[in-house]
Structure formats: structure tokens, C-alpha cells
Design an enzyme around this catalytic site. Structure first.
Site, PDB file in Angstrom:
ATOM      1  N   SER A 187       7.039 -19.209  11.662  1.00 24.64           N
ATOM      2  CA  SER A 187       5.606 -19.467  11.583  1.00 24.64           C
ATOM      3  C   SER A 187       5.355 -20.925  11.220  1.00 24.64           C
ATOM      4  O   SER A 187       5.853 -21.813  11.900  1.00 24.64           O
ATOM      5  CB  SER A 187       4.957 -18.483  10.609  1.00 24.64           C
ATOM      6  OG  SER A 187       3.560 -18.549  10.703  1.00 24.64           O
ATOM      7  N   HIS A 240       0.026 -13.591  13.147  1.00 26.73           N
ATOM      8  CA  HIS A 240       0.974 -13.062  14.127  1.00 26.73           C
ATOM      9  C   HIS A 240       0.432 -11.802  14.805  1.00 26.73           C
ATOM     10  O   HIS A 240       1.188 -10.892  15.150  1.00 26.73           O
ATOM     11  CB  HIS A 240       2.347 -12.787  13.495  1.00 26.73           C
ATOM     12  CG  HIS A 240       2.948 -13.983  12.846  1.00 26.73           C
ATOM     13  ND1 HIS A 240       3.670 -14.910  13.555  1.00 26.73           N
ATOM     14  CD2 HIS A 240       2.900 -14.429  11.578  1.00 26.73           C
ATOM     15  CE1 HIS A 240       4.050 -15.875  12.733  1.00 26.73           C
ATOM     16  NE2 HIS A 240       3.595 -15.613  11.526  1.00 26.73           N
TER      17      HIS A 240
END
Length: 174
Positions: free
Chosen positions: A47, A152
Site C-alpha cells: 500500500s 483496498h
């Protein structure tokens, strides 16, 4: 630095603050380790951690990373503000069962951190249902994460579309 070390936590966990903060702490950590004689042959991140890895590997300059993370965090925070979402970590439940829980509860699998840990992401109501369903399915732990939104997940699609323009303007190196 003040927000990192003194908070308040709700300000630090907002995506537009958290992402640059994670990058800065990561870069400081790399620099501290290098000053002690450590070096690395590879860099990887998950991420927002990808950006520190890209910087450390020489793929992106510091300024480009800050520019990207400021935009990424701002755009993701806008997506968080547009629709309340959350994330749930599930430990001790087979990933396939976690995927079933996600589908049943209207959320999605966000991260497969290990065979024993899966993270789900989606609307708050779905995350709350998934927490109960995961425990009923035999999870050892089903804990709602203290994050600003449904990262996400498809709820971040508006941020991803806008962020693509930012990425196009970055100077990537081999």
C-alpha cells in the site's frame, strides 16, 4: 513530526496525514539503518509502503513521492468522506472462508497478509456483519481496524481514477 509523536490519533489516521507520515517514518528508518552501516539489495512495501520502497530503490525522487502521497492521501480521504467504510482483520480462518464471509456481507477481501490473516474492506455495516460472521465461522480474532476508510476496496475507485493522472506526471526511473 508533531502529529506523528503527539497526535491526536484521529488526525494522524486520516488518510491525507497518514500516508505522508508513513513515508516520512519509513525514509527516516532507512536513513537511520544506513547510518549504522546497513544496506539493502531489495525494497518492497504494501500500500503506501510501496512509495518508500520506490524511493529507496531510486525509482522515484523524494519530492515526487511526497507529491504523489499528498495527492493519494487527499483523494483517498475524499473517498472515505464520501461513504463511510472500514476494514476488518481476520486471524485464524481459512482465506476461502474469509472470502465467503466477505461475499455474504457485501464487503471484499482487501489483503491476504498470510494464510492465517485476511483483511476485509467495505461499507461500515458490511464490516460489522462480517465481524460477527467471521467469529461464527470460527475465526480466532475478527477485529475492526482503526483506519479512516475502506482501503483496498472498490470504494476507493474514485480516488484511483483521479490518482492515475498524478502518477502519469511522475518521473519514474529504472
Amino acid at each position: 513530526a508533531k502529529v506523528c509523536f503527539e497526535g491526536p490519533q484521529e488526525v494522524l489516521t486520516a488518510s491525507d496525514r497518514a500516508q505522508p507520515a508513513i513515508f516520512m517514518v519509513s525514509v527516516a528508518s532507512f536513513k537511520a539503518l544506513e547510518s549504522k552501516g546497513y544496506s539493502f539489495d531489495v525494497a518492497a512495501g504494501l500500500s503506501s509502503g510501496e512509495w518508500a520502497a520506490l524511493h529507496y530503490a531510486g525509482v522515484l525522487g523524494f519530492d515526487d513521492c511526497i507529491k504523489a502521497l499528498e495527492a493519494r492521501g487527499r483523494l483517498m480521504q475524499q473517498a472515505c468522506d464520501a461513504e463511510a467504510g472500514g476494514m476488518l482483520t481476520i486471524i485464524g480462518l481459512d482465506p476461502a472462508k474469509c472470502a465467503d464471509v466477505a461475499e455474504t456481507c457485501g464487503v471484499q477481501v482487501a489483503n491476504l497478509n498470510s494464510p492465517a490473516q485476511t483483511v476485509l474492506s467495505g461499507p461500515v455495516a458490511g464490516i460489522e456483519k462480517a465481524q460477527v460472521a467471521a467469529k461464527e465461522a470460527g475465526a480466532k480474532i475478527a477485529k475492526v481496524l482503526d483506519v479512516a476508510g475502506a482501503f483496498h476496496s472498490r470504494m476507493m475507485a474514485p480516488a484511483a481514477e483521479a490518482f492515475a493522472e498524478v502518477v502519469d506526471g511522475l518521473d519514474f526511473q529504472a
